[in-house]
Design an enzyme around this catalytic site. Structure first.
Site, PDB file in Angstrom:
ATOM      1  N   PHE A  91       0.819  -1.228   0.000  1.00 33.95           N
ATOM      2  CA  PHE A  91       0.000   0.000   0.000  1.00 33.95           C
ATOM      3  C   PHE A  91       0.849   1.272   0.000  1.00 33.95           C
ATOM      4  O   PHE A  91       0.387   2.329   0.400  1.00 33.95           O
ATOM      5  CB  PHE A  91      -0.966   0.010   1.189  1.00 33.95           C
ATOM      6  CG  PHE A  91      -1.723  -1.271   1.356  1.00 33.95           C
ATOM      7  CD1 PHE A  91      -2.596  -1.715   0.376  1.00 33.95           C
ATOM      8  CD2 PHE A  91      -1.556  -2.056   2.482  1.00 33.95           C
ATOM      9  CE1 PHE A  91      -3.289  -2.911   0.514  1.00 33.95           C
ATOM     10  CE2 PHE A  91      -2.243  -3.253   2.632  1.00 33.95           C
ATOM     11  CZ  PHE A  91      -3.108  -3.678   1.656  1.00 33.95           C
ATOM     12  N   ILE A 123       2.705  -7.642  -5.037  1.00 35.42           N
ATOM     13  CA  ILE A 123       2.528  -7.367  -3.613  1.00 35.42           C
ATOM     14  C   ILE A 123       1.150  -7.828  -3.137  1.00 35.42           C
ATOM     15  O   ILE A 123       0.603  -7.308  -2.156  1.00 35.42           O
ATOM     16  CB  ILE A 123       2.750  -5.871  -3.299  1.00 35.42           C
ATOM     17  CG1 ILE A 123       1.746  -4.984  -4.039  1.00 35.42           C
ATOM     18  CG2 ILE A 123       4.166  -5.467  -3.672  1.00 35.42           C
ATOM     19  CD1 ILE A 123       1.818  -3.511  -3.635  1.00 35.42           C
ATOM     20  N   THR A 139      -1.358  -8.204  -5.551  1.00 33.71           N
ATOM     21  CA  THR A 139      -2.305  -7.677  -6.535  1.00 33.71           C
ATOM     22  C   THR A 139      -2.644  -8.678  -7.627  1.00 33.71           C
ATOM     23  O   THR A 139      -3.573  -8.456  -8.403  1.00 33.71           O
ATOM     24  CB  THR A 139      -1.717  -6.427  -7.198  1.00 33.71           C
ATOM     25  OG1 THR A 139      -0.460  -6.777  -7.783  1.00 33.71           O
ATOM     26  CG2 THR A 139      -1.500  -5.323  -6.175  1.00 33.71           C
ATOM     27  N   GLY A 157       2.461   0.296 -12.034  1.00 29.12           N
ATOM     28  CA  GLY A 157       3.241  -0.923 -12.110  1.00 29.12           C
ATOM     29  C   GLY A 157       2.842  -1.796 -13.280  1.00 29.12           C
ATOM     30  O   GLY A 157       3.631  -2.037 -14.207  1.00 29.12           O
ATOM     31  N   ARG A 185      -8.832  -0.622 -20.526  1.00 33.80           N
ATOM     32  CA  ARG A 185      -9.134  -2.030 -20.761  1.00 33.80           C
ATOM     33  C   ARG A 185      -8.737  -2.853 -19.532  1.00 33.80           C
ATOM     34  O   ARG A 185      -7.632  -2.698 -19.008  1.00 33.80           O
ATOM     35  CB  ARG A 185      -8.356  -2.484 -21.986  1.00 33.80           C
ATOM     36  CG  ARG A 185      -8.675  -3.874 -22.502  1.00 33.80           C
ATOM     37  CD  ARG A 185      -7.846  -4.123 -23.739  1.00 33.80           C
ATOM     38  NE  ARG A 185      -7.954  -5.491 -24.223  1.00 33.80           N
ATOM     39  CZ  ARG A 185      -6.967  -6.130 -24.837  1.00 33.80           C
ATOM     40  NH1 ARG A 185      -5.802  -5.518 -25.035  1.00 33.80           N
ATOM     41  NH2 ARG A 185      -7.130  -7.366 -25.256  1.00 33.80           N
ATOM     42  N   ASN A 190      -7.781  -8.500 -16.171  1.00 28.74           N
ATOM     43  CA  ASN A 190      -8.385  -9.671 -15.531  1.00 28.74           C
ATOM     44  C   ASN A 190      -9.521  -9.181 -14.647  1.00 28.74           C
ATOM     45  O   ASN A 190      -9.275  -8.641 -13.565  1.00 28.74           O
ATOM     46  CB  ASN A 190      -7.333 -10.432 -14.712  1.00 28.74           C
ATOM     47  CG  ASN A 190      -7.862 -11.711 -14.094  1.00 28.74           C
ATOM     48  OD1 ASN A 190      -8.986 -11.773 -13.596  1.00 28.74           O
ATOM     49  ND2 ASN A 190      -7.047 -12.752 -14.091  1.00 28.74           N
ATOM     50  N   GLY A 229      -4.847   0.529  -9.063  1.00 31.15           N
ATOM     51  CA  GLY A 229      -4.554   0.222  -7.670  1.00 31.15           C
ATOM     52  C   GLY A 229      -5.053   1.244  -6.678  1.00 31.15           C
ATOM     53  O   GLY A 229      -5.376   0.906  -5.533  1.00 31.15           O
ATOM     54  N   GLU A 230      -5.135   2.530  -7.072  1.00 31.48           N
ATOM     55  CA  GLU A 230      -5.487   3.580  -6.114  1.00 31.48           C
ATOM     56  C   GLU A 230      -6.942   4.052  -6.228  1.00 31.48           C
ATOM     57  O   GLU A 230      -7.506   4.566  -5.258  1.00 31.48           O
ATOM     58  CB  GLU A 230      -4.592   4.824  -6.312  1.00 31.48           C
ATOM     59  CG  GLU A 230      -3.288   4.597  -7.020  1.00 31.48           C
ATOM     60  CD  GLU A 230      -2.175   4.138  -6.103  1.00 31.48           C
ATOM     61  OE1 GLU A 230      -2.233   4.422  -4.901  1.00 31.48           O
ATOM     62  OE2 GLU A 230      -1.240   3.491  -6.605  1.00 31.48           O
TER      63      GLU A 230
END
Length: 702
Positions: A235, A461, A463, A504, A580, A583, A655-656
């Site tokens: 995080f 990590i 993800t 990332g 896009r 997954n 992620g954020e």
């Protein structure tokens, strides 16, 4: 062959290893001749070491030695992070104590139990000096924040637009210091061999950590080898070179054997960085029909004098809404604290709480639906810069989210809905988070057996990066996922951006896609194995002509017990535009986890410090509360169709974006339930608790 791996939901490749305990984390790696280190930390926020008595510790069983500022190896004082030299890396270098929790000594012993017992026997005498923890926007030492992320917004005549507004809101919003709280505590094992240093570390970017270690020891980066294969969450808290790997490298050098430092939960709280406190003033002017005329966002965040950092709270004021006048002012306030670091949704998460609360308050004063106010003020180009948007599907997020949530049936009057003694409220917020790519290097080898080995210094990590990158490589190579072998988490694999900033996966995917393109041009040669390597540094446009962002609309329903002050989130719904989706299964997991983290920020998380010493009063999971899945009975997340034209595969990071915006939606729902605006996080019981007599009178009336 499966050429449609991207877009297909697949479980994590390493999932079985994790649930069976076979995945090795940094503190699990078997190592011969291993020694163990234990930290001795300071109890003052500012001062100097007068004396360290190690005699008792050195006489205890198994103790190999004690390192402190008198005899520790010397480090390069110019070593630093993204913003320049970082004083928090200069451990055991002098007698200065810059913040509470600063490592004063390191005990090294044969077992962790022996090291811990000996650390308790070290006697440190310190001289206390006056410290400053008094944070506010008006602090006398406040200074303009670094503009490394871009200039402040300053368009239009702010004073004139406010004067012409039918409604002017000026309110203050505050967020606390927060800890990252990854499941896996920080740990590292480090050893030296022939002037090369080897580390197994829990971090978010093995290559960047190797760069910092090389700088600290003034050696070539090629002589530093960092592995970080499995990481139990970060995080942002493991985004830099942590104290565990710095101290373990010093001890490994001194004692000539591998040294492991595995921090306790309390040590993680006191020695690793956190999200800084913020103090923000929003001034917003609007016409009677809901057209915004002026947005002025002034924000301050706490900073350490040891290193530069930017908590970019004001960025969304430049992006989300159209207004003739927009001004942002970001301020840094140096205090005697551990240097802060990025925490999920840095800047945007506390910044959106202020901005989206203020927008809701403007809607309240105009007696307008807050969704309608937001829709009415959507820009066609980036408000502060005039740049066109690369893609902007925020309206789609709002409209689809409102439809699924049932927003149209909402009575916008506060305190209008009850269930027995409980007040029911609903709220919403929107947000954006910057997207893009950073340089990375990838190599792909076509093996003799028809498989492909993909090597990139990426970090997983938690993800699901392994799974996502395998799908990207499979499609780029036109091969089935079963033919892809992925190597990640090793600085020897080459330069790569870490897992952070929502960049990332996009950065690594870009490099893998380009390497696959280069390899496919070579596959006509029947001689195998054949390898293609690509460095994307020269392929990236660091100043693109279009604004690249991700977007979200989050809707929340809460219950509030006015007699106890208890707030419960009954429903959360988020719609996201993130380009896009690689997954859908993993992507949904990411944004759902982010929304739960935003809920945690709204209702629970808060570092509490003793003002006399600066030490954390709640530096463990007994005192620092975090939300769990059980705190959200009903949570829904989905994605609107989107494609990022600036990316060769249409990707953006996500992620954020799940975290940023959620706290504001919950705070707005609490206002709708109670009629009282919460401008300070977390929304604690004592801040919500209503007068007993007033509550009793209401209940009798019902």
């Amino acid at each position: 062959m499966n050429a449609d791996a991207v877009g297909t939901p697949r479980p994590r490749i390493e999932g079985r290893l994790k649930v069976t305990g076979a995945a090795h984390y940094a503190a699990d790696i078997p190592m011969p001749d291993l020694a163990h280190g234990w930290l001795v930390t300071g109890t003052l926020s500012r001062g100097r070491i007068r004396d360290i008595d190690t005699s008792a510790a050195l006489g205890m069983p198994g103790v190999l030695g004690v390192l402190d500022h008198r005899d520790a190896p010397r480090l390069n004082p110019q070593a630093g992070n993204y913003f320049g030299p970082d004083g928090s890396l200069q451990l055991l270098q002098d007698d200065v104590i810059p913040y509470a929790g600063w490592p004063l000594a390191l005990v090294v012993a044969e077992t962790p139990e022996q090291a811990r017992a000996a650390a308790a026997a070290v006697r440190v005498t310190c001289d206390s000096e006056p410290h400053d923890l008094d944070f506010s926007l008006e602090h006398p030492a406040a200074r303009p924040a670094s503009t490394a992320f871009g200039p402040e917004a300053d368009i239009g005549d702010l004073k004139a637009e406010l004067a012409a507004s039918a409604v002017v809101l000026e309110e203050r919003y505050r967020t606390p210091e927060e800890s990252h709280c990854a499941m896996e505590p920080h740990a590292a094992t480090v050893w030296w061999d022939s002037d090369h240093v080897y580390a197994v570390d829990s971090n978010q970017g093995a290559f960047s950590v190797s760069e910092v270690l090389a700088a600290l020891w003034s050696i070539d980066r090629e002589r530093v080898h960092v592995r970080s294969e499995h990481v139990g969450g970060g995080f942002g808290g493991k985004g830099a070179c942590g104290p565990q790997v710095v101290l373990a490298s010093m001890a490994g050098r001194r004692f000539g054997r591998p040294v492991r430092i595995a921090m306790t939960r309390a040590q993680v709280f006191e020695t690793t960085s956190s999200r800084p406190r913020t103090d923000q003033v929003m001034t917003v002017g609007a016409d009677a029909d809901g057209r915004l005329r002026a947005i002025h966002h002034r924000a301050a965040y706490a900073l350490s004098p040891l290193s530069e950092y930017i908590e970019a709270c004001t960025e969304q004021a430049k992006i989300l809404y159209s207004a003739p006048a927009i001004r942002t002012q970001l301020t840094a306030v140096p205090l005697d604290i551990l240097p802060p670091a990025s925490m999920r949704g840095p800047g945007a998460t506390p910044g959106s709480f202020a901005l989206e609360s203020a927008i809701d308050e403007v809607a309240e004063r105009l007696d307008m639906d807050p969704l309608e106010l937001r829709l009415r003020n959507q820009p066609t180009v980036t408000p502060a810069s005039g740049k066109p948007f690369s893609t902007r599907r925020l309206v789609s997020c709002m409209r689809e989210g409102a439809r699924r949530f049932g927003w149209a049936a909402r009575d916008r009057r506060p305190r209008s809905r009850r269930e027995g003694p409980l007040l029911i409220g609903s709220g919403m917020a929107t947000t954006s988070f910057s997207a893009g790519v950073f340089p990375s290097q990838a190599s792909i080898t076509a093996e003799t057996d028809g498989t492909f080995t993909v090597s990139i210094g990426a970090s997983d990590i938690g993800t699901g990066a392994r799974t996502a990158l395998t799908a990207v490589a499979a499609d780029a190579l036109g091969a089935g996922t079963e033919r892809i072998r992925l190597r990640i988490g090793d600085s020897d694999l080459g330069m790569a951006w870490g897992a952070g900033g929502s960049r990332g996966t996009t950065s690594w995917s870009f490099a893998i896609t380009e390497a696959a393109k280069k390899l496919r041009e070579s596959l006509a040669d029947p001689v195998r194995p054949v390898t293609a390597t690509v460095d994307t540094t020269t392929m990236i446009d660091f100043q693109p002509a279009r604004e690249r962002q991700t977007y979200s609309a989050v809707f929340a329903e809460v219950t509030v017990d006015p007699a106890t002050g208890e707030v419960r989130v009954r429903r959360l719904l988020g719609m996201f535009a993130v380009g896009r989706v690689i997954n859908p299964l993993l992507a949904r997991s990411q944004v759902v986890g982010g929304m739960i983290m935003g809920l945690s920020m709204a209702l629970h998380e808060e570092n509490v410090r003793d003002p006399r010493t600066g030490r954390l009063a709640n530096g463990d999971w007994a005192g620092y509360h975090i939300a769990a899945h059980a705190d959200v009975p009903d949570i829904e997340a989905d994605f609107v169709p989107d494609y990022e034209p600036q990316d060769p595969s249409g990707f953006n990071g996500l992620g954020e974006i799940g975290t940023a915006g959620t706290a504001a939606a919950i705070a707005n729902a609490v206002w709708h339930a109670t009629g009282t605006r919460q401008r300070i996080l977390p929304i604690r019981l004592d801040r919500v608790l209503e007068e007993t007599t007033a509550v009793a009178g209401e209940l009798r009336a019902v």
